[in-house]
Design an enzyme around this catalytic site. Structure first.
Site, PDB file in Angstrom:
ATOM      1  N   HIS A 182      50.331  31.069  30.378  1.00  0.00           N
ATOM      2  CA  HIS A 182      49.888  32.436  30.083  1.00  0.00           C
ATOM      3  C   HIS A 182      51.027  33.439  29.996  1.00  0.00           C
ATOM      4  CE1 HIS A 182      50.476  32.967  34.381  1.00  0.00           C
ATOM      5  NE2 HIS A 182      50.468  34.270  34.171  1.00  0.00           N
TER       6      HIS A 182
HETATM    7  C1  UD1 Z   1      48.770  39.393  34.577  1.00  0.00           C
HETATM    8  C2  UD1 Z   1      50.090  39.663  35.277  1.00  0.00           C
HETATM    9  C3  UD1 Z   1      50.844  38.355  35.443  1.00  0.00           C
HETATM   10  C4  UD1 Z   1      49.999  37.323  36.140  1.00  0.00           C
HETATM   11  C5  UD1 Z   1      48.704  37.154  35.380  1.00  0.00           C
HETATM   12  C6  UD1 Z   1      47.800  36.166  36.057  1.00  0.00           C
HETATM   13  C7  UD1 Z   1      51.169  41.822  34.832  1.00  0.00           C
HETATM   14  C8  UD1 Z   1      52.277  42.485  34.112  1.00  0.00           C
HETATM   15  N1  UD1 Z   1      50.941  40.539  34.497  1.00  0.00           N
HETATM   16  O1  UD1 Z   1      49.059  38.921  33.281  1.00  0.00           O
HETATM   17  O2  UD1 Z   1      52.001  38.597  36.224  1.00  0.00           O
HETATM   18  O3  UD1 Z   1      50.704  36.109  36.204  1.00  0.00           O
HETATM   19  O4  UD1 Z   1      48.051  38.419  35.312  1.00  0.00           O
HETATM   20  O5  UD1 Z   1      46.647  35.946  35.312  1.00  0.00           O
HETATM   21  O6  UD1 Z   1      50.543  42.433  35.661  1.00  0.00           O
HETATM   22  N2  UD1 Z   1      42.071  39.731  29.774  1.00  0.00           N
HETATM   23  C9  UD1 Z   1      40.734  39.455  29.704  1.00  0.00           C
HETATM   24  N3  UD1 Z   1      40.000  39.516  30.849  1.00  0.00           N
HETATM   25  C10 UD1 Z   1      40.540  39.855  32.044  1.00  0.00           C
HETATM   26  C11 UD1 Z   1      41.915  40.171  32.103  1.00  0.00           C
HETATM   27  C12 UD1 Z   1      42.664  40.094  30.967  1.00  0.00           C
HETATM   28  O7  UD1 Z   1      40.201  39.135  28.656  1.00  0.00           O
HETATM   29  O8  UD1 Z   1      39.820  39.874  33.063  1.00  0.00           O
HETATM   30  C13 UD1 Z   1      42.880  39.634  28.537  1.00  0.00           C
HETATM   31  C14 UD1 Z   1      42.992  40.928  27.794  1.00  0.00           C
HETATM   32  O9  UD1 Z   1      43.006  40.634  26.444  1.00  0.00           O
HETATM   33  C15 UD1 Z   1      44.363  41.429  28.205  1.00  0.00           C
HETATM   34  C16 UD1 Z   1      45.137  40.134  28.392  1.00  0.00           C
HETATM   35  O10 UD1 Z   1      44.183  39.200  28.886  1.00  0.00           O
HETATM   36  O11 UD1 Z   1      44.889  42.280  27.262  1.00  0.00           O
HETATM   37  C17 UD1 Z   1      46.285  40.235  29.342  1.00  0.00           C
HETATM   38  O12 UD1 Z   1      45.861  40.763  30.596  1.00  0.00           O
HETATM   39  P1  UD1 Z   1      46.891  41.569  31.526  1.00  0.00           P
HETATM   40  O13 UD1 Z   1      46.249  41.941  32.810  1.00  0.00           O
HETATM   41  O14 UD1 Z   1      47.552  42.637  30.738  1.00  0.00           O
HETATM   42  O15 UD1 Z   1      48.049  40.530  31.795  1.00  0.00           O
HETATM   43  P2  UD1 Z   1      47.982  38.983  32.128  1.00  0.00           P
HETATM   44  O16 UD1 Z   1      48.533  38.226  30.981  1.00  0.00           O
HETATM   45  O17 UD1 Z   1      46.641  38.586  32.646  1.00  0.00           O
END
Ligand code: UD1
Length: 370
Positions: free
Chosen positions: A207
């Site tokens: 991820h």
């Molecule tokens: C975040 C953390 C990362 C951690 C990871 C674990 C930061 C900078 N990154 O990354 O360090 O390893 O979580 O999972 O804080 N999304 C969903 N549903 C959700 C959450 C996210 O669909 O419940 C999708 C959305 O499209 C979003 C993307 O995932 O834009 C990324 O989510 P985000 O929280 O920005 O970062 P992660 O890649 O999850």
């Protein structure tokens, strides 16, 4: 000063298993705890299931920030958490790990002149291209009480000029959760859902933006997983970020891979505990595999968790996906690392954190002191 009111912040999936045992240990000592969920992760499979699996009470406050750019997400968390802090006035705010919720809430509390404790302090990848590295360094420097999971954390903080009395080696509280739930997770035999036998499959997770946001790198990684699947079945729970990138790059999951939605804590722990090998770019999974004695192949150029390499079962493969299939073959031939359990990964780190907090920290609050 002994903190009587502690705000515990969670936001993203890797926070939940670190904060659950600390929350319980503080409550057992009669501390008033306010559990604040920023809502950085909001899907049931990324959030709610973890509260159920870990037996953690529902949050006292849910900020509901959702996804966004780093600036947008961090700013929203800051605005909403500031209101919550002004309302509830914690004696101490505890943040965990290295996600955007961690830095956002540490900044808010510290600028309000409120004490901040950082769970999992001191880890460094020295890769400033990683958003998490920025979050780690800045959170540590905004925090009063630095709770480290491994001795390298103490050394990193000392090298950055942080006064020794702010640093407490407590060990790894994520492993507390793992030990509490390991037997139950394995008893569920979650591998059966994929028609697999224990010890006869691999697990893969991806991820990190550096791996999944670049379509060429993602395509090469998916091809590498197909090469692994030619050796043994692979369970691949797909993070929402990765699923979205695979869709937009038009990448179909290769045959032989069990491509599934993100698993809950117990399901994933059970599957990981009986895997022959795990391939990942996660931080926490490098540690959990070491605790479980399962060989881990990390698809990254660096790690902020070097103890998993020097003492644990982890091997850093670098960023070339072509290295994965031969490394899996080596593990299957019996050349995986056996490893040993690092100091302080004994299932009692949360008690040490609660002890450190209950002991009070007057000297830490002398903010004029370097
Ligand atoms: C975040 C953390 C990362 C951690 C990871 C674990 C930061 C900078 N990154 O990354 O360090 O390893 O979580 O999972 O804080 N999304 C969903 N549903 C959700 C959450 C996210 O669909 O419940 C999708 C959305 O499209 C979003 C993307 O995932 O834009 C990324 O989510 P985000 O929280 O920005 O970062 P992660 O890649 O999850």
């Amino acid at each position: 000063m002994k903190p009587e009111r502690v705000a515990c912040v969670v936001g993203a999936r890797p926070n939940f298993m670190k904060v659950a045992p600390v929350h319980a240990a503080l409550r057992a000592r009669g501390v008033q705890v306010r559990l604040v969920h920023t809502g950085q992760h909001y899907d049931d499979k990324m959030s709610a299931v973890f509260f159920d699996d870990l037996g953690m009470p529902r949050p006292d406050a849910f900020l509901g920030v959702g996804s966004g750019s780093h600036a947008d997400q961090t700013a929203k968390i800051m605005t909403l958490f500031e209101r919550d802090c002004l309302d509830w006035r914690p004696d101490l705010t505890l943040v965990a790990g290295d996600v955007n919720s961690t830095i956002a809430c540490a900044l808010v509390a510290s600028k309000l002149g409120l004490a901040v404790g950082h769970i999992e302090a001191g880890l460094r990848s020295r890769d400033w291209g990683m958003p998490e590295e920025i979050n780690r360094v800045l959170t540590d420097h905004a925090s009063d009480l630095l709770l480290t999971p491994s001795r390298d954390g103490d050394a990193n903080l000392a090298a950055e000029g942080i006064a020794p009395w702010r640093i407490r080696f407590v060990g790894n509280c994520m492993i507390d959760s793992l030990r509490t739930h390991q037997a139950r997770a394995v008893a569920l035999q979650p591998w059966q859902a994929f028609g697999l036998r224990p010890g006869a499959y691999a697990v893969a997770t991806l991820h990190r933006p550096s791996n999944v946001d670049d379509p060429a790198q993602l395509a090469a990684l998916v091809a590498a997983l197909a090469d692994v699947a030619a050796q043994l079945p692979v369970v691949f729970p797909v993070h929402p970020r990765t699923a979205a990138r695979m869709r937009s790059a038009g990448l179909a999951p290769p045959a032989g891979l069990h491509v599934v939605e993100p698993l809950g804590y117990l399901q994933f722990l059970g599957v990981m505990a009986r895997a022959a090998v795990v391939a990942t770019d996660s931080g926490g999974i490098q540690e959990e595999t070491t605790a479980l004695g399962v060989p881990c192949l990390t698809l990254r150029a660096n790690t902020e968790r070097p103890v998993t390499l020097t003492e644990g079962t982890n091997t850093l493969l670098g960023t070339d996906p072509a290295r994965l299939a031969p490394a899996v073959a080596a593990v299957l031939e019996g050349r995986g690392k056996a490893g040993r359990i690092p100091e302080g990964w004994d299932g009692h780190a949360a008690e040490r954190i609660a002890d450190a907090i209950a002991a009070g920290f007057d000297t830490l609050l002398e903010r004029s002191t370097p």
